[in-house]
Design a protein around this motif. Structure first.
Motif, PDB file in Angstrom:
ATOM      1  N   UNK B 277      97.716  -9.061 -65.747  1.00 13.63           N
ATOM      2  CA  UNK B 277      97.267  -9.103 -64.116  1.00 13.63           C
ATOM      3  C   UNK B 277      95.834  -9.396 -63.299  1.00 13.63           C
ATOM      4  N   UNK B 278      94.694  -9.607 -64.509  1.00 13.92           N
ATOM      5  CA  UNK B 278      93.822 -10.178 -64.457  1.00 13.92           C
ATOM      6  C   UNK B 278      92.677  -8.914 -63.919  1.00 13.92           C
ATOM      7  N   UNK B 311     108.582   0.294 -62.471  1.00 12.47           N
ATOM      8  CA  UNK B 311     108.867   0.595 -61.116  1.00 12.47           C
ATOM      9  C   UNK B 311     107.170   0.768 -60.875  1.00 12.47           C
ATOM     10  N   UNK B 312     106.203   1.217 -61.439  1.00 16.45           N
ATOM     11  CA  UNK B 312     104.634   0.982 -61.153  1.00 16.45           C
ATOM     12  C   UNK B 312     104.719  -0.616 -60.072  1.00 16.45           C
ATOM     13  N   UNK B 313     105.075  -1.742 -60.861  1.00 17.37           N
ATOM     14  CA  UNK B 313     104.564  -3.223 -60.817  1.00 17.37           C
ATOM     15  C   UNK B 313     105.240  -2.870 -59.129  1.00 17.37           C
ATOM     16  N   UNK B 322      97.038  -4.733 -55.308  1.00 13.82           N
ATOM     17  CA  UNK B 322      96.980  -5.714 -56.341  1.00 13.82           C
ATOM     18  C   UNK B 322      97.900  -5.087 -57.179  1.00 13.82           C
ATOM     19  N   UNK B 323      97.724  -5.705 -58.197  1.00 15.27           N
ATOM     20  CA  UNK B 323      98.179  -5.561 -59.931  1.00 15.27           C
ATOM     21  C   UNK B 323      96.590  -4.815 -60.757  1.00 15.27           C
ATOM     22  N   UNK B 324      95.912  -5.872 -60.367  1.00 18.41           N
ATOM     23  CA  UNK B 324      93.840  -5.028 -60.893  1.00 18.41           C
ATOM     24  C   UNK B 324      93.396  -4.799 -60.113  1.00 18.41           C
TER      25      UNK B 324
END
Lengths: 129, 417
Positions: B277-278, B311-313, B322-324
């Motif tokens: 996810x960077x 679930x978090x994603x 942003x996932x990061x």
């Protein structure tokens, strides 16, 4: 936690375990003395040797004061999920698990360091039943 | 741990690391203060090792078995030594828990796990000593007293909180310390003027930090394989079938080699996720991964963790995050505190738990001004409490009496088959 609360929670957890097996009969007998106590639990569910071995192992865990003093407090409180005999095992002095005529008999021995289950005056299994 | 100290000292020099270590002791510690930028990466590593060593000494001196919960405790101490815990701010809390044990007529080892994890309130000591006013001897005394007082209250609150979620939130002390921190923040900031949370986040971690997890994971997997061979792999396979509900000591239930493999696999998996996810492999993120690795000896494994992560994603995507982003990546790593929900009630429950967790954790830190370091444990506890209540209500109202397993009983009490 006083003695009454302690015993109530242990009975709650072991009863949870017994009732999960859907027995027709469950008998819990308590005998108290100054230095310790004996709980005998009988049910009508015959268990094979593997099941008895698993129960024995859970109830005769090595003493884990760090777990008993904290997580042991969950004993008898939780109603979701499977009952957990290890919560009891950390807190008892010893346990015998055997087949009885009609099901299974579990003996739990609780007490302080001075308490010797071998000399504990309890009724024999015939009287209990 | 020795490797972490050596790499820290070698990369920056002894005197520089020592100066950085001193800076960290008096630095604000509330969420999120990344010690790798507050001082230096080497100093943060040395601080983390010092914090973890205090935990190890506590375990050894009290004769407590080094097993699942204590391994989890020491890994968590190390991880949070990179962003919030210092030897100075955790000591008063441990003293408080010791006093609580004395008050309750117990031995300190009975509360040793509470003492290890209860150090999540370390930022309170730093706040009282160094943030509110000019540091002074008197202020330091007040801070120590504050730490001792919350330490005394911790066991009572921790035991009560266990009953709320019934063991489905692995970071129970997170719920406890978050709960206590609400009161602490309310009292400290009762006259207004609440401080904002910390905002130090290392965006350019060095190669040393980036390689810390894979090296540690490789050591754990190799140790497991050397110690147990193929049986260790079979043991790891059996761990994957456990629900992981508190208290699940994998080292006790299964085996030490199998558990070491599980810890290593989890380290590799989450390190890969962070790279994918960077996100930055800085102090807080490494703290998250090391905490998960520790708890992979005490409840977490790939099978019960992935639904939470999913679930978090989902929540992050739904909210346009942003996932990061710092809050999201920490929510993903520490949100795995809810793994037992997936382990016991299945994938759907796990995904829902992960979704709800991220929803609340992005807000809950502000409620206690970042004083409780295990903010995800706090949010996870609230989430688990809600889900457990709903499942319990549903089951208790839908359950019908089933036929007994062993036939019927005559009126005389004798069983007939």
């Amino acid at each position: 936690m006083n003695r009454t609360d302690f015993v109530l929670h242990l009975i709650g957890e072991i009863a949870h375990y017994i009732l999960d097996a859907e027995p027709m009969r469950m008998v819990i007998s308590l005998h108290q003395e100054e230095d310790g106590l004996h709980l005998a639990i009988l049910d009508s569910v015959p268990r094979d040797e593997n099941e008895l071995k698993t129960i024995r192992a859970s109830l005769n865990n090595a003493r884990r004061p760090e777990l008993a003093g904290y997580y042991g407090n969950m004993a008898g409180y939780d109603s979701l999920g499977a009952a957990r005999l290890n919560l009891i095992g950390w807190q008892v002095k010893g346990a015998d698990v055997n087949s009885s005529d009609s099901g299974t008999k579990i003996d739990l021995w609780l007490g302080g360091d001075r308490f010797d289950p071998q000399t504990f005056s309890i009724p024999d299994s015939g009287e209990m039943e | 741990m020795g490797g972490a100290v050596i790499s820290g000292v070698v990369s920056e020099g002894f005197s520089s690391v020592l100066r950085g270590f001193q800076v960290i002791q008096t630095h604000p510690a509330r969420l999120v203060n990344d010690f790798t930028v507050a001082a230096s990466e080497g100093a943060a590593l040395v601080n983390a090792v010092a914090v973890a060593l205090i935990g190890l000494v506590l375990v050894r001196v009290n004769g407590v078995k080094l097993s699942g919960p204590t391994v989890a405790g020491v890994f968590t101490l190390f991880g949070f030594g990179l962003f919030g815990k210092t030897p100075l701010n955790i000591a008063p809390i441990m003293v408080g828990v010791y006093l609580a044990a004395r008050i309750a007529g117990k031995e300190f080892r009975d509360y040793s796990i509470i003492a290890l994890f209860g150090t999540a309130l370390g930022p309170l000591v730093s706040l009282l000593a160094f943030e509110l006013t000019e540091p002074s001897a008197m202020q330091l005394g007040i801070a120590m007293l504050g730490g001792i007082l919350v330490g005394i209250v911790l066991p009572a609150a921790a035991i009560a909180m266990l009953r709320l979620h019934q063991g489905y939130n692995l970071y129970n002390i997170g719920l406890t310390t978050g709960f206590l921190a609400l009161f602490v923040a309310a009292v400290i900031f009762g006259r207004g003027g609440q401080l904002a949370g910390g905002g130090l986040w290392n965006e350019t971690p060095s190669m040393m930090l980036r390689l810390l997890v894979p090296i540690s994971s490789a050591v754990l997997v190799t140790g497991g394989l050397i110690g147990g061979g193929r049986e260790a792999l079979r043991s790891f396979g059996r761990i994957l079938k456990l629900p992981g509900r508190l208290p699940s000591d994998f080292m006790d239930i299964e085996s030490i080699p199998g558990t070491l493999i599980n810890m290593g696999v989890m380290g590799f998996a989450l390190w890969g996720y962070v790279l994918a996810v960077g996100a930055d492999l800085n102090g807080p993120v490494l703290g998250g991964i090391f905490t998960v690795m520790g708890f992979s000896s005490f409840g977490k494994h790939p099978r019960n963790v992935w639904p939470i992560l999913a679930g978090v994603i989902l929540a992050a995507l739904a909210f346009g995050k942003e996932l990061s982003a710092p809050g999201v990546i920490l929510g993903a790593l520490f949100g795995t505190t809810l793994a037992p929900l997936a382990g016991d009630f299945g994938v759907v429950a796990g995904v829902i738990a992960g979704f709800l967790h991220l929803s609340i954790v992005l807000r809950s830190g502000a409620w206690h001004a970042g004083i409780g370091l295990y903010n995800n444990g706090f949010a996870g506890g609230l989430t688990a409490g809600l889900i457990v209540a709903v499942i319990e209500w549903y089951r208790s109202n839908r359950t019908r009496v089933k036929p007994a397993r062993s036939g019927s009983i005559s009126s005389g009490g004798k069983r007939s088959s």
